[in-house]
Motif scaffolding. Structure first.
Motif, PDB file in Angstrom:
ATOM      1  N   GLN A  74     -23.030   2.502 -50.331  1.00  0.00           N
ATOM      2  CA  GLN A  74     -23.089   3.602 -49.847  1.00  0.00           C
ATOM      3  C   GLN A  74     -24.158   3.932 -48.613  1.00  0.00           C
ATOM      4  N   THR A  75     -23.620   4.899 -47.937  1.00  0.00           N
ATOM      5  CA  THR A  75     -24.516   5.267 -46.526  1.00  0.00           C
ATOM      6  C   THR A  75     -25.357   6.774 -46.846  1.00  0.00           C
ATOM      7  N   ASN A  76     -26.327   6.720 -46.296  1.00  0.00           N
ATOM      8  CA  ASN A  76     -26.997   8.353 -46.434  1.00  0.00           C
ATOM      9  C   ASN A  76     -26.590   8.971 -45.178  1.00  0.00           C
ATOM     10  N   MET A  77     -25.370   8.745 -44.631  1.00  0.00           N
ATOM     11  CA  MET A  77     -24.874   9.616 -43.515  1.00  0.00           C
ATOM     12  C   MET A  77     -24.683  11.080 -44.089  1.00  0.00           C
ATOM     13  N   THR A  78     -24.988  12.098 -43.126  1.00  0.00           N
ATOM     14  CA  THR A  78     -24.772  13.411 -43.413  1.00  0.00           C
ATOM     15  C   THR A  78     -23.629  14.036 -42.563  1.00  0.00           C
ATOM     16  N   MET A  79     -22.909  15.224 -42.910  1.00  0.00           N
ATOM     17  CA  MET A  79     -21.908  15.718 -42.222  1.00  0.00           C
ATOM     18  C   MET A  79     -21.990  15.664 -40.981  1.00  0.00           C
ATOM     19  N   THR A  80     -21.312  15.112 -39.839  1.00  0.00           N
ATOM     20  CA  THR A  80     -21.058  15.242 -38.686  1.00  0.00           C
ATOM     21  C   THR A  80     -19.679  15.262 -37.932  1.00  0.00           C
ATOM     22  N   GLY A 223     -27.713  16.052 -37.841  1.00  0.00           N
ATOM     23  CA  GLY A 223     -28.148  17.420 -37.650  1.00  0.00           C
ATOM     24  C   GLY A 223     -26.781  18.286 -37.607  1.00  0.00           C
ATOM     25  N   LYS A 224     -25.681  17.894 -38.137  1.00  0.00           N
ATOM     26  CA  LYS A 224     -24.586  18.696 -38.145  1.00  0.00           C
ATOM     27  C   LYS A 224     -24.565  19.229 -39.241  1.00  0.00           C
ATOM     28  N   SER A 225     -23.712  20.314 -39.527  1.00  0.00           N
ATOM     29  CA  SER A 225     -23.566  21.352 -40.780  1.00  0.00           C
ATOM     30  C   SER A 225     -22.361  21.787 -40.747  1.00  0.00           C
ATOM     31  N   MET A 226     -21.536  21.914 -41.872  1.00  0.00           N
ATOM     32  CA  MET A 226     -20.465  22.556 -41.984  1.00  0.00           C
ATOM     33  C   MET A 226     -20.558  23.848 -43.153  1.00  0.00           C
ATOM     34  N   VAL A 227     -20.568  24.755 -42.512  1.00  0.00           N
ATOM     35  CA  VAL A 227     -20.678  26.068 -43.511  1.00  0.00           C
ATOM     36  C   VAL A 227     -19.558  27.067 -43.679  1.00  0.00           C
ATOM     37  N   SER A 228     -19.440  27.755 -44.800  1.00  0.00           N
ATOM     38  CA  SER A 228     -18.402  28.583 -44.997  1.00  0.00           C
ATOM     39  C   SER A 228     -18.857  29.879 -45.546  1.00  0.00           C
ATOM     40  N   THR A 229     -20.061  30.094 -45.993  1.00  0.00           N
ATOM     41  CA  THR A 229     -20.568  31.623 -46.442  1.00  0.00           C
ATOM     42  C   THR A 229     -21.657  32.003 -45.468  1.00  0.00           C
ATOM     43  N   ASP A 230     -22.016  33.325 -45.654  1.00  0.00           N
ATOM     44  CA  ASP A 230     -22.914  33.901 -44.948  1.00  0.00           C
ATOM     45  C   ASP A 230     -24.322  33.256 -45.166  1.00  0.00           C
ATOM     46  N   GLU A 231     -24.526  32.757 -46.402  1.00  0.00           N
ATOM     47  CA  GLU A 231     -26.082  32.260 -46.743  1.00  0.00           C
ATOM     48  C   GLU A 231     -26.064  30.942 -46.389  1.00  0.00           C
ATOM     49  N   GLU A 232     -24.982  30.035 -46.322  1.00  0.00           N
ATOM     50  CA  GLU A 232     -25.025  28.950 -45.718  1.00  0.00           C
ATOM     51  C   GLU A 232     -25.185  28.829 -44.236  1.00  0.00           C
ATOM     52  N   LEU A 233     -24.601  29.823 -43.593  1.00  0.00           N
ATOM     53  CA  LEU A 233     -24.939  30.008 -42.230  1.00  0.00           C
ATOM     54  C   LEU A 233     -26.167  30.296 -42.001  1.00  0.00           C
ATOM     55  N   LYS A 234     -27.000  31.216 -42.527  1.00  0.00           N
ATOM     56  CA  LYS A 234     -28.540  31.676 -42.020  1.00  0.00           C
ATOM     57  C   LYS A 234     -29.249  30.592 -42.605  1.00  0.00           C
ATOM     58  N   LYS A 235     -29.177  29.675 -43.577  1.00  0.00           N
ATOM     59  CA  LYS A 235     -29.877  28.611 -44.019  1.00  0.00           C
ATOM     60  C   LYS A 235     -29.714  27.602 -43.013  1.00  0.00           C
ATOM     61  N   ALA A 236     -28.479  27.264 -42.211  1.00  0.00           N
ATOM     62  CA  ALA A 236     -28.134  26.193 -41.438  1.00  0.00           C
ATOM     63  C   ALA A 236     -28.984  26.380 -40.231  1.00  0.00           C
ATOM     64  N   VAL A 237     -28.834  27.881 -39.897  1.00  0.00           N
ATOM     65  CA  VAL A 237     -29.918  28.124 -38.657  1.00  0.00           C
ATOM     66  C   VAL A 237     -31.217  28.116 -38.719  1.00  0.00           C
ATOM     67  N   ALA A 238     -31.797  28.402 -39.954  1.00  0.00           N
ATOM     68  CA  ALA A 238     -33.418  28.270 -40.517  1.00  0.00           C
ATOM     69  C   ALA A 238     -33.607  26.810 -40.256  1.00  0.00           C
ATOM     70  N   ASP A 239     -32.643  25.962 -40.751  1.00  0.00           N
ATOM     71  CA  ASP A 239     -33.116  24.562 -41.057  1.00  0.00           C
ATOM     72  C   ASP A 239     -33.245  23.718 -39.635  1.00  0.00           C
TER      73      ASP A 239
END
Length: 704
Positions: A74-80, A223-239
């Motif tokens: 397994q890899t530790n790759m995140t969404m990109t 550092g890539k993030s895929m979001v589909s909700t308001d809260e996910e967007l806010k969280k990703a911007v703050a991260d």
């Protein structure tokens, strides 16, 4: 259990494109692989020595689904949106002599929803029956299928070490052998992905064989993030660890504060794309790049500013790029506040009520490439938004405006002259270059567009160049300030003094008048309302010479008669009145004309504006004064009857229109003179006139 820690790999390559925009290649970081665990069937042997893995197949099972013998990590790759997996395979003479070899690299690719989107596989194959050697890739759609790599790729099948690489970028997988692209394909509905696991497998044909693969190098842009909700967007911007956000189609409601470099990518700015409802405040520092693309951005209130860049008193210097975006239903589109901030709009449409783009501080830049930009002003500079001194005593802001291949529209909102591009008073020293574009003034909210100019240049020390563009002001009226070019400002020289309780718009301009150079090239197409001049100025006579204006090779000045002269307003006696070059009040209508005549001292001169004064009753002049148009090329019109009852009266440079309305002299005469001497020079009368003497004193001019 073997743990493989891959060496961190990063590369940064900066280049400069022809447009001058700096671009940076992806910054990769390496993954850590987990322990190698058995896949379908445990291999007979598995040995890791340095960077190489050697494993062999068992004799059983063979020729079925479980005949794949190998291990997975397994890899530790995140969404990109960008990853690369690279390894090597050693083909030995011993291996190549066999009948039946299938050894392969498998990648388990997951999508934004966290489910398998693709199996990306490359393998070396020796047919067990024909002993044919070759390379293959796997098509994972449907029931799946192995495909031979075509011979024209010239991939050899001899002993040696072969580099196997599989990459992913923006939804596309590309497979390479020895740096030759052998296959590529789009992964359906997968704008971002990650490699969940890597497998080395060999197929058993009943007798054991060994293969040697290099420990894979796994790199990705983190550092890539895929979001589909308001809260996910806010969280990703703050991260702070997230450098790129990809938004799925849909509507998001979020006020966002962005204080670092980040990419925010939507699924399109159209009806079925990505909409963010809310305001965006970008406070990134030190030239950090904020990239917005494929988004529809709109605040939740039409009186709000959609995107604010920096703060008025701050030193943030973000570089913001909007690509293929739509910004609408706002008071302003981009409100650029901080010193040194830069905004690049590429194929982006802005439609707002006030200023589409406002520049508020020193050393700023707006670059527009394509798109339609519209508001009361498409581009507006303002000295009251953040300049350290808003009075005009900054000689040069050093701000730059670049427009290419775009459509700019001014939608007039009130009976105040404005423009498509407005260089506001007190905001001096701008470089503006407009090429291959269309600039148009139109009406909005039932307001006649007669009040709009194309270039409204109020400040000083500017260089403005327009080439190969269309300038449309077909409704502009000079008297209302409409023109292709409007110069100066109504309160510039005779406004109020600067005080804390005086509104900015009423404070006079403290700028030292310096040269403006404005050039509209021979290759431009100009449309102006018939009968109107292309240029209007409200500068005082001494300051008119500061505007060096050339339109299609012709020099424009008031003295040449091709510039319409307006007059400023001065704050006199606690009220605003139209004034002459010395700041003295001027008559703007019949009532103010009568007032000035009444207050005038003997031998005074009363300057009349190029407007029509409707005389409902005869204008009686009972003292020696002079009535004259303030500008010989723009005569005032007196419509009605005039009675001169004093010697020494002078009427000069006027249009006098009279229609006979009765039998009395003062009803049918244009000018009735009840005096020994009156002088009438350079006046035009409507219709034919005759002069005659009546008694010992009377002279009259009678139209017939």
């Amino acid at each position: 259990m073997n743990k493989i820690l891959l060496t961190v790999f990063a590369v940064i390559l900066s280049v400069t494109t022809n447009s001058g925009w700096a671009q940076t290649s992806p910054i990769y970081q390496s993954c850590t692989l987990g322990s190698w665990e058995n896949d379908r069937t445990e291999p007979l042997s598995w040995d890791i020595s340095g960077d190489w893995i050697t494993f062999s197949t068992k004799t059983e099972p063979h020729d079925n689904w479980f005949s794949w013998h190998g291990k997975t990590a397994q890899t530790n790759m995140t969404m990109t949106d960008n990853w690369v997996v690279e390894t090597q395979l050693k083909l030995t003479d011993e291996l190549l002599k066999r009948n039946g070899v299938r050894t392969s690299l498998w990648l388990n690719v997951f999508n934004e929803k966290g489910v398998n989107a693709d199996w990306s596989i490359l393998q070396f194959n020796i047919d067990n029956n024909t002993h044919t050697k070759g390379w293959q890739y796997w098509i994972s759609t449907g029931d799946g299928e192995w495909k031979d790599i075509s011979a024209d790729k010239n991939i050899p099948v001899v002993a040696g070490t072969y580099t196997i690489k599989i990459s992913y970028q923006d939804g596309k997988i590309i497979q390479y052998i020895n740096n030759v692209e052998v296959n590529s394909y789009d992964v359906p509905d997968c704008k971002m992905s990650y490699v969940k696991g890597i497998i080395f497998n060999s197929f058993s044909f009943g007798d054991s064989y060994a293969t040697t693969w290099k420990v894979p190098s796994v790199k990705f842009v983190a550092g890539k993030s895929m979001v589909s909700t308001d809260e996910e967007l806010k969280k990703a911007v703050a991260d702070e660890s997230v450098s790129s956000i990809t938004l799925a189609k849909g509507n998001y409601t979020a006020d966002l504060t962005i204080d670092r470099a980040i990419d925010i990518v939507g699924a399109g700015s159209g009806e079925n794309g990505t909409t963010i409802t809310g305001v965006m405040n970008i406070t990134a520092t030190n030239g950090a790049k904020v990239n917005l693309s494929e988004l529809h951005l709109t605040p939740n209130n039409i009186n709000n500013k959609a995107i604010t860049v920096g703060t008025a008193s701050g030193t943030e210097t973000p570089v913001v790029t909007a690509t293929n975006c739509v910004i609408d239903k706002a008071q302003r589109g981009f409100n650029i506040l901080s010193v040194g901030a830069q905004v690049y709009a590429k194929s982006t449409n802005i439609d707002v009520t006030y200023y589409a783009i406002s520049l508020c501080n020193e050393k700023q830049k707006i670059s527009i490439e394509g798109g339609t930009i519209q508001g009361w002003a498409a581009i507006m500079t303002t000295a009251n938004g953040g300049l350290s001194s808003p009075k005009g005593d900054i000689a040069s802001t050093g701000t730059e405006i670049v427009v290419n291949n775009a459509t700019l529209i001014s939608k007039i909102l009130s009976k105040e002259n404005y423009g498509v591009i407005v260089l506001q008073e007190k905001y001096n020293g701008i470089s503006a270059t407009i090429t291959n574009s269309t600039l148009t003034a139109v009406g909005d909210n039932q307001i006649n567009p007669q009040y709009s100019a194309i270039l409204d240049i109020r400040s000083y020390n500017n260089v403005v160049t327009v080439t190969n563009s269309e300038l449309n002001c077909t409704n502009g009226a000079n008297e209302a300030g409409g023109a292709v070019v409007s110069l100066g400002w109504s309160h510039a020289d005779f406004g109020r003094e600067y005080e804390e309780d005086v509104h900015f718009s009423q404070v006079k301009d403290y700028s030292i008048p310096t040269t403006n150079t404005v050039t509209i090239g021979n290759d431009c197409r100009i449309a102006m309302k018939e009968g109107e001049k292309l240029v209007v100025t409200s500068r005082t006579t001494p300051n008119q010479e500061k505007d060096k204006l050339t339109i299609k090779g012709e020099i424009y000045t008031v003295s040449k008669g091709n510039v319409y002269r307006q007059y400023q307003e001065g704050y006199v006696g606690s009220k605003w009145v139209t004034v002459d070059d010395k700041g003295s009040p001027m008559a703007t209508d019949t009532e103010s004309l009568k007032e000035q005549i009444e207050k005038a001292t003997p031998n005074a001169t009363i300057n009349l504006l190029p407007v029509t004064y409707k005389l409902e009753s005869p204008l009686q002049i009972t003292k020696a004064i002079k009535l004259t148009s303030v500008n010989a090329s723009q005569k005032a019109t007196l419509k009605g009857n005039i009675i001169i009852e004093s010697d020494g009266v002078i009427l000069n440079n006027l249009n006098i229109e009279t229609e006979s309305t009765g039998t009395k002299y003062w009803q049918k005469n244009a000018v009735s003179v009840i005096a020994q001497k009156a002088i009438i020079t350079n006046c035009d009368f409507k219709g034919s006139v005759q002069a005659g003497r009546m008694g010992s004193k009377w002279y009259c001019l009678v139209p017939y």
